[in-house]
Design a protein around this motif. Structure first.
Motif, PDB file in Angstrom:
ATOM      1  N   ASP A 281       0.816  -1.223   0.000  1.00 19.15           N
ATOM      2  CA  ASP A 281       0.000   0.000   0.000  1.00 19.15           C
ATOM      3  C   ASP A 281       0.848   1.272   0.000  1.00 19.15           C
ATOM      4  N   ASP A 282       0.413   2.255   0.822  1.00 20.77           N
ATOM      5  CA  ASP A 282       1.020   3.584   0.809  1.00 20.77           C
ATOM      6  C   ASP A 282       2.366   3.656   1.521  1.00 20.77           C
ATOM      7  N   ARG A 283       2.700   2.638   2.268  1.00 17.17           N
ATOM      8  CA  ARG A 283       3.970   2.737   3.016  1.00 17.17           C
ATOM      9  C   ARG A 283       5.181   2.487   2.115  1.00 17.17           C
ATOM     10  N   LEU A 284       4.939   2.088   0.872  1.00 18.13           N
ATOM     11  CA  LEU A 284       6.031   1.792  -0.054  1.00 18.13           C
ATOM     12  C   LEU A 284       6.079   2.833  -1.167  1.00 18.13           C
ATOM     13  N   GLU A 285       7.262   3.359  -1.397  1.00 19.35           N
ATOM     14  CA  GLU A 285       7.491   4.267  -2.522  1.00 19.35           C
ATOM     15  C   GLU A 285       8.630   3.710  -3.360  1.00 19.35           C
ATOM     16  N   VAL A 286       8.333   3.406  -4.617  1.00 24.60           N
ATOM     17  CA  VAL A 286       9.337   2.872  -5.534  1.00 24.60           C
ATOM     18  C   VAL A 286       9.576   3.880  -6.642  1.00 24.60           C
ATOM     19  N   ASN A 287      10.793   4.323  -6.776  1.00 25.63           N
ATOM     20  CA  ASN A 287      11.189   5.249  -7.832  1.00 25.63           C
ATOM     21  C   ASN A 287      12.059   4.494  -8.832  1.00 25.63           C
ATOM     22  N   MET A 288      11.555   4.285 -10.023  1.00 18.55           N
ATOM     23  CA  MET A 288      12.316   3.547 -11.033  1.00 18.55           C
ATOM     24  C   MET A 288      12.503   4.416 -12.264  1.00 18.55           C
ATOM     25  N   SER A 289      13.725   4.494 -12.753  1.00 19.78           N
ATOM     26  CA  SER A 289      14.019   5.282 -13.955  1.00 19.78           C
ATOM     27  C   SER A 289      14.782   4.428 -14.962  1.00 19.78           C
ATOM     28  N   ILE A 290      14.497   4.668 -16.233  1.00 19.90           N
ATOM     29  CA  ILE A 290      15.153   3.932 -17.321  1.00 19.90           C
ATOM     30  C   ILE A 290      15.662   4.951 -18.330  1.00 19.90           C
ATOM     31  N   SER A 291      16.921   4.858 -18.679  1.00 18.84           N
ATOM     32  CA  SER A 291      17.497   5.765 -19.682  1.00 18.84           C
ATOM     33  C   SER A 291      18.404   4.980 -20.615  1.00 18.84           C
ATOM     34  N   GLY A 292      18.574   5.503 -21.804  1.00 17.62           N
ATOM     35  CA  GLY A 292      19.375   4.797 -22.807  1.00 17.62           C
ATOM     36  C   GLY A 292      18.510   3.843 -23.604  1.00 17.62           C
TER      37      GLY A 292
END
Length: 352
Positions: free
Chosen positions: A235-246
């Motif tokens: 739920d809200d207790r998890l924050e996932v920041n994922m970025s993809i480049s190239g």
């Protein structure tokens, strides 16, 4: 059809024929030029070559495998010298009866009877031919053995990689099934969604990870499915920041390598912490290399300088072993770092 002596020596018949034909023609023209009599050279070689061949095959098919390879060296020396001596006597008599009474025209004097000098010279000549052929045999034996060892090592590496893969998937599924069990006990309405996501992951791992390399796009898609599963559960207790480049298209990587780091981050960074948790994941492709970074908070109960490998279970150890077996040392670089209670994994790996 093969001539063979011992389990390592196998040369097709055509190569034997080609070798002896080439050697025969070379010897005929050589001695024909020496005597200025090609007919005489042809006759003597037609007589001598069956003797050469008999001695050579007697040596490589019987004497070497049954005496040399069994370390019966004295018997081997006696056998080879006796057989050469008998063949020299045969050669002398056949030459005397069928070709000419002067059986050694290239010698220092006319020889019309068996002498010690003639016997020694002829034995040395036969020994030269035997040694030459034996050297070819030993070379082929060595090449065959090297290939066998290489194939065996390759087979062992492939078996070990399959074993490591078989360990990774059950390890991952075991943790996920525990999560589903917890949701089922709570009678959460999230349970069906989690089961569907898990089935998608199982399909990928069972059917799409059998090859040595998987497309980077599929691997990232699998990771996204896993993240969706974790978002549903936390739920809200998890924050996932994922970025993809190239450019991630047409790139390949060993399957499940990256997912292991993701799963490990949740196991130690989310499941063992209370409150809001932030996971940062970065994929960057540059110059045919993937620069992968993932960071997670250290477990609250062990927020000190514990070595990550000592608390990571079989997952990280297996992925390190798979990197060693599946890539050259120059094709990847793996590092771990603990900074201000944030654990960071960095992997630079070739993806072409």
């Amino acid at each position: 059809m093969n001539f063979s002596s011992g389990k390592f020596y196998r040369i097709p018949l055509r190569y034997h024929v080609l070798f002896w034909l080439t050697y025969f023609l070379f010897n005929t023209f050589r001695w024909g030029s020496y005597f200025d009599d090609y007919w005489y050279s042809l006759k003597t070689n037609l007589l001598g070559f069956p003797i050469h061949m008999t001695l050579c095959y007697l040596n490589i098919l019987i004497f070497m495998p049954y005496l040399i390879y069994r370390k019966k060296y004295i018997l081997y020396v006696l056998a080879i010298l006796s057989s050469i001596f008998l063949m020299v006597i045969l050669k002398y008599n056949l030459t005397y009866l069928l070709i000419a009474h002067n059986v050694w025209p290239e010698g220092p004097e006319v020889i019309n009877k068996l002498t010690l000098n003639y016997t020694i010279e002829m034995m040395m000549g036969e020994l030269y031919v035997i040694t030459f052929v034996a050297a070819i045999k030993i070379t082929f034996d060595f090449m065959k053995e090297q290939k066998r060892v290489t194939d065996l090592e390759k087979s062992q590496l492939e078996t070990e990689l399959l074993f490591l893969k078989s360990q990774i998937s059950p390890h991952f599924f075991f943790n996920t099934l525990n999560n589903i069990y917890s949701l089922a006990v709570e009678k959460s309405n999230k349970t069906p969604k989690v089961v569907i996501k898990l089935s998608e992951l199982m399909r990928y791992m069972l059917y799409d990870t059998k090859s040595k390399r998987q497309s980077l796009e599929n691997e990232i898609l699998c990771i996204q499915n896993y993240l969706d599963l974790e978002r549903i559960r936390n739920d809200d207790r998890l924050e996932v920041n994922m970025s993809i480049s190239g450019d991630i298209h047409d790139k390949e990587i060993a399957p499940i390598i990256l997912l292991t780091f993701i799963e490990n981050a949740f196991k130690h960074g989310v499941n063992r912490n209370t409150g809001k948790v932030i996971i940062n994941i970065n994929f960057k492709v540059k110059d045919d290399y993937l620069h992968f970074t993932i960071s997670n908070p250290m477990p609250e109960i062990t927020q000190h300088t514990d070595n990550f490998n000592q608390s990571s279970g079989i997952g990280i150890e297996n992925v390190k072993k798979r990197l060693e077996l599946g890539y050259n040392k120059k094709e990847y670089k793996l590092s771990f770092k603990n900074k201000k209670n944030i654990f960071v994994v960095k992997l630079k790996i070739k993806v072409t």
